[in-house]
Motif scaffolding. Sequence first.
Motif, PDB file in Angstrom:
ATOM      1  N   UNK A 162       0.817  -1.215   0.000  1.00  0.00           N
ATOM      2  CA  UNK A 162       0.000   0.000   0.000  1.00  0.00           C
ATOM      3  C   UNK A 162       0.849   1.262   0.000  1.00  0.00           C
ATOM      4  N   UNK A 163       2.079   1.198   0.517  1.00  0.00           N
ATOM      5  CA  UNK A 163       2.814   2.409   0.883  1.00  0.00           C
ATOM      6  C   UNK A 163       3.294   3.236  -0.302  1.00  0.00           C
ATOM      7  N   UNK A 164       3.804   2.601  -1.336  1.00  0.00           N
ATOM      8  CA  UNK A 164       4.475   3.358  -2.398  1.00  0.00           C
ATOM      9  C   UNK A 164       3.936   2.997  -3.786  1.00  0.00           C
ATOM     10  N   UNK A 165       2.691   3.388  -4.076  1.00  0.00           N
ATOM     11  CA  UNK A 165       2.163   3.191  -5.432  1.00  0.00           C
ATOM     12  C   UNK A 165       2.914   4.075  -6.423  1.00  0.00           C
ATOM     13  N   UNK A 166       3.004   3.606  -7.664  1.00  0.00           N
ATOM     14  CA  UNK A 166       3.805   4.276  -8.690  1.00  0.00           C
ATOM     15  C   UNK A 166       2.908   5.039  -9.663  1.00  0.00           C
ATOM     16  N   UNK A 167       3.526   5.962 -10.390  1.00  0.00           N
ATOM     17  CA  UNK A 167       2.832   6.753 -11.404  1.00  0.00           C
ATOM     18  C   UNK A 167       2.898   6.034 -12.748  1.00  0.00           C
ATOM     19  N   UNK A 168       1.782   5.962 -13.449  1.00  0.00           N
ATOM     20  CA  UNK A 168       1.739   5.384 -14.782  1.00  0.00           C
ATOM     21  C   UNK A 168       1.976   6.460 -15.829  1.00  0.00           C
ATOM     22  N   UNK A 169       2.976   6.250 -16.678  1.00  0.00           N
ATOM     23  CA  UNK A 169       3.167   7.081 -17.861  1.00  0.00           C
ATOM     24  C   UNK A 169       2.366   6.432 -18.984  1.00  0.00           C
ATOM     25  N   UNK A 170       1.161   6.928 -19.198  1.00  0.00           N
ATOM     26  CA  UNK A 170       0.208   6.247 -20.059  1.00  0.00           C
ATOM     27  C   UNK A 170       0.695   6.128 -21.505  1.00  0.00           C
ATOM     28  N   UNK A 171       1.534   7.041 -21.935  1.00  0.00           N
ATOM     29  CA  UNK A 171       1.990   7.002 -23.320  1.00  0.00           C
ATOM     30  C   UNK A 171       2.946   5.843 -23.584  1.00  0.00           C
ATOM     31  N   UNK A 172       3.465   5.235 -22.507  1.00  0.00           N
ATOM     32  CA  UNK A 172       4.458   4.175 -22.683  1.00  0.00           C
ATOM     33  C   UNK A 172       4.136   2.896 -21.924  1.00  0.00           C
ATOM     34  N   UNK A 173       3.211   2.971 -20.965  1.00  0.00           N
ATOM     35  CA  UNK A 173       2.941   1.804 -20.131  1.00  0.00           C
ATOM     36  C   UNK A 173       3.992   1.579 -19.077  1.00  0.00           C
ATOM     37  N   UNK A 174       4.813   2.602 -18.794  1.00  0.00           N
ATOM     38  CA  UNK A 174       5.873   2.493 -17.796  1.00  0.00           C
ATOM     39  C   UNK A 174       5.407   3.151 -16.498  1.00  0.00           C
ATOM     40  N   UNK A 175       5.649   2.466 -15.393  1.00  0.00           N
ATOM     41  CA  UNK A 175       5.348   2.981 -14.067  1.00  0.00           C
ATOM     42  C   UNK A 175       6.644   3.463 -13.432  1.00  0.00           C
ATOM     43  N   UNK A 176       6.585   4.631 -12.727  1.00  0.00           N
ATOM     44  CA  UNK A 176       7.817   5.200 -12.189  1.00  0.00           C
ATOM     45  C   UNK A 176       7.577   5.801 -10.812  1.00  0.00           C
ATOM     46  N   UNK A 177       8.665   5.892 -10.045  1.00  0.00           N
ATOM     47  CA  UNK A 177       8.602   6.517  -8.718  1.00  0.00           C
ATOM     48  C   UNK A 177      10.021   6.802  -8.242  1.00  0.00           C
ATOM     49  N   UNK A 178      10.221   7.987  -7.678  1.00  0.00           N
ATOM     50  CA  UNK A 178      11.472   8.318  -6.987  1.00  0.00           C
ATOM     51  C   UNK A 178      11.229   8.141  -5.501  1.00  0.00           C
ATOM     52  N   UNK A 179      12.078   7.333  -4.863  1.00  0.00           N
ATOM     53  CA  UNK A 179      11.819   6.953  -3.481  1.00  0.00           C
ATOM     54  C   UNK A 179      13.018   7.291  -2.605  1.00  0.00           C
ATOM     55  N   UNK A 180      12.949   8.390  -1.836  1.00  0.00           N
ATOM     56  CA  UNK A 180      14.053   8.732  -0.937  1.00  0.00           C
ATOM     57  C   UNK A 180      14.252   7.698   0.169  1.00  0.00           C
ATOM     58  N   UNK A 181      13.218   6.926   0.475  1.00  0.00           N
ATOM     59  CA  UNK A 181      13.307   5.950   1.553  1.00  0.00           C
ATOM     60  C   UNK A 181      14.142   4.725   1.187  1.00  0.00           C
ATOM     61  N   UNK A 182      14.396   4.506  -0.095  1.00  0.00           N
ATOM     62  CA  UNK A 182      15.133   3.318  -0.540  1.00  0.00           C
ATOM     63  C   UNK A 182      16.627   3.619  -0.621  1.00  0.00           C
ATOM     64  N   UNK A 183      17.440   2.570  -0.426  1.00  0.00           N
ATOM     65  CA  UNK A 183      18.890   2.732  -0.402  1.00  0.00           C
ATOM     66  C   UNK A 183      19.565   1.559  -1.106  1.00  0.00           C
ATOM     67  N   UNK A 184      20.824   1.758  -1.464  1.00  0.00           N
ATOM     68  CA  UNK A 184      21.619   0.677  -2.038  1.00  0.00           C
ATOM     69  C   UNK A 184      21.614  -0.525  -1.098  1.00  0.00           C
ATOM     70  N   UNK A 185      21.468  -1.702  -1.679  1.00  0.00           N
ATOM     71  CA  UNK A 185      21.468  -2.928  -0.895  1.00  0.00           C
ATOM     72  C   UNK A 185      20.101  -3.392  -0.454  1.00  0.00           C
ATOM     73  N   UNK A 186      19.086  -2.532  -0.568  1.00  0.00           N
ATOM     74  CA  UNK A 186      17.730  -2.930  -0.192  1.00  0.00           C
ATOM     75  C   UNK A 186      17.185  -3.961  -1.182  1.00  0.00           C
ATOM     76  N   UNK A 187      16.433  -4.920  -0.656  1.00  0.00           N
ATOM     77  CA  UNK A 187      15.706  -5.856  -1.511  1.00  0.00           C
ATOM     78  C   UNK A 187      14.365  -5.247  -1.902  1.00  0.00           C
ATOM     79  N   UNK A 188      13.908  -5.564  -3.112  1.00  0.00           N
ATOM     80  CA  UNK A 188      12.641  -4.984  -3.577  1.00  0.00           C
ATOM     81  C   UNK A 188      12.011  -5.855  -4.645  1.00  0.00           C
ATOM     82  N   UNK A 189      10.728  -5.622  -4.875  1.00  0.00           N
ATOM     83  CA  UNK A 189       9.968  -6.199  -5.988  1.00  0.00           C
ATOM     84  C   UNK A 189       8.900  -5.205  -6.392  1.00  0.00           C
TER      85      UNK A 189
END
Length: 727
Positions: A162-189
């Motif tokens: 729930x915490x970090x939904x992403x923005x859809x760039x409708x012209x490309x189908x790409x979802x994006x987000x800049x996340x200050x809370x994330x750091x090198x070495x973090x696991x993600x999906x």
Amino acid sequence: MSVAVTKKAIEKLINGYESDPFALLGMHETSAGLEVRAFLPDAVAVSVIDRKNGRKVATLERKHPSGFFCGAIPRRKRRFSYCLDVTWENAQGVVDDPYQFGILLQEMDIWFLAQGHHSRPYQCLGAHPAKLGDIDGITFAVWAPNAKSVSVVGDFSFWDERRFPMRLRRESGIWELFLPQAHLGDCYKYSILDANGERRLKADPYAFETQIRPETASIINTLPPIKPMPLSRQQANQRNAPISIYEVHLGSWRRHTDDQSWLSYRELAEQLIPYVKEMGFTHIELLPINEHPFDGSWGYQPLGLYSPTRRFGSPMDFRDFIEVAHQAEINVILDWVPGHFPEDDYGLRNFDGTSLYEYADRREGFHPDWNTLIYNYGRNEVLNYLSGNLLYWHEHFALDGFRFDAVASMLYRDYSRKEGEWIPNKHGGRENLEAIDFIRHTNKLLGTTCPATVTIAEESTDFPGVTLPPDDGGLGFNYKWNMGWMHDTLAYMQRDPIYRKFHHNQMTFGMLYAYNENFVLPLSHDEFVHGKGSLIGRMVGDDWQKFANLRAYLGFMWAYPGKKLLFMGCEFAQWREWNHDSSLDWHLLEEPNNPHQGVQHFVRDLNLSYQANAPLYECDFEREGFEWLTVDDHDNSVFAFCRKDAQGNEIIIISNFTPVVHHNYVVGVNKAGTYQEILNSDSEFYNGSNVGNLGEIETTASAFNGKPHSLSLSLPPLATLYLRLKD
């Protein structure tokens, strides 16, 4: 565009159905002034801080028990940079709001990605450390055009979708987000609400690092800096250079003796590289090191196409391994698998609820041989994903070449399929036109961007023009494995010498097509698994004859036109079939002066002689570089031929594939003089019977077989000789 803060809008967001979270979250201009909205589950209180002066400018009110906060900022009309002072039940801290930032991907990148012309899509997609203004964080971008919503989850979000939904760039189908809370070495999906309304957890297709099985998360890592390709390494890949490839599976070349655990990349750099150098090989070819879920696939069912496997260490450890190889003047080739990928749920299969990376129809998109899926080569975004991968490995890990696995399975729609199990192309034919275009595009991209890097095709059919340039109608590979030569010659060597005379053409037939392509002669891992036995085990006779046959065969191979490839363990005649779960049988070399050492010494001297004598390699792909001297002596199973370099220098090769010594055996030659015996596979140094010609032999003026001069030789049993004219 801002949306009203209603209960329905909030619940749509927190239930993961909002494709534009920025319309609700972040800072918004309203008729009442600026308003800040934040979703912070488990927060007790939230205040807005002006980053410029550090002052508190507003206190947000909880609007929903799940943790949705909202509040107006009095007397402020212009947007400004802010952070959130959050009080949790047992802690307090200041966080940056990811929903205050604008779009991330540039329009030009989006256009190139959509057109299939983005050479380096990994620079845009995936997870990347970034700085927006003075705020550090990670940018995430993933292509999932048919998803209803996507959020990034990981260590930084307590894996809360729930915490970090992403923005859809409708012209490309790409979802994006800049996340200050994330750091090198973090696991993600990526948590994807797919086209069918089902929630999927997917690894990042562009992850630069991935957890080792059974864990499956992606790991945030940096893109390694680009490493240029020195001129010496470029020259080592050329068609007129000596190329002798040692094919290696890193997990079973050698293991720790105490617990049979893997060697690390660093340990392999310390042990494997000096061994390869000492043995005289010019190149190492690595079975796929892309992260893969199943050890038994040997890497040929990859899911982390941009992730070096962590079985042996970190990505930088792998890059250091390559650097050590380069310092030893050894080029590194990577086995690359663009032909299929496994169906594991966390991977590319049904990525956004649709067949995004694979063909939708199983008659096109499923491999019956390997129970894997087939990439949709006609899709631009898939083209970017695959082609860009080669530039990634070359530019950022300094790999010198790529061997494309199972090319034949890509070229033909009916590969391993029965009638009715495949779909013809638009012309009604069996060729996969999209795959052919993909291969040409990829080879042309690599050839124009980094022309000294080579690509090699494992292609088992007679598809025309595999090593012709794409502009000339070819596929654009630099080299092709000569599977026909390998099958014919191995079949010959498995015959009792009594019957070899009836199959003489199995050793000569390859010269009829030797110049149709630029060939590599492969004795690869595929020939020593699944009950086929080892290379020494394929030889006939008693133990002495088996070793003699093997040395004679390798001597013939190293002199035959084409570059060379030998799988690990074959160089010391391991008896046992290759097993990916255990080390090679290095103990076979412990007893001094044994036949395994003899083969090992012979392979080393083959490589050294090969590199020292230009006639053995310089004109591999020119008809003028080869000439039969004795081609029809079926009864004696003797073959003699001449290899020539561009200056006309010659090496004479004679192979006797019977256990009979032939004294006074006459071979016609072009040039008169004293010939040195520079290599004899029957030498006692290689545990042979030491029959030979006392180091050198003079020609006679007697013409023979159409040649003006001749040599009268002693041919050792089951042996190959190399002769060179003395100065």
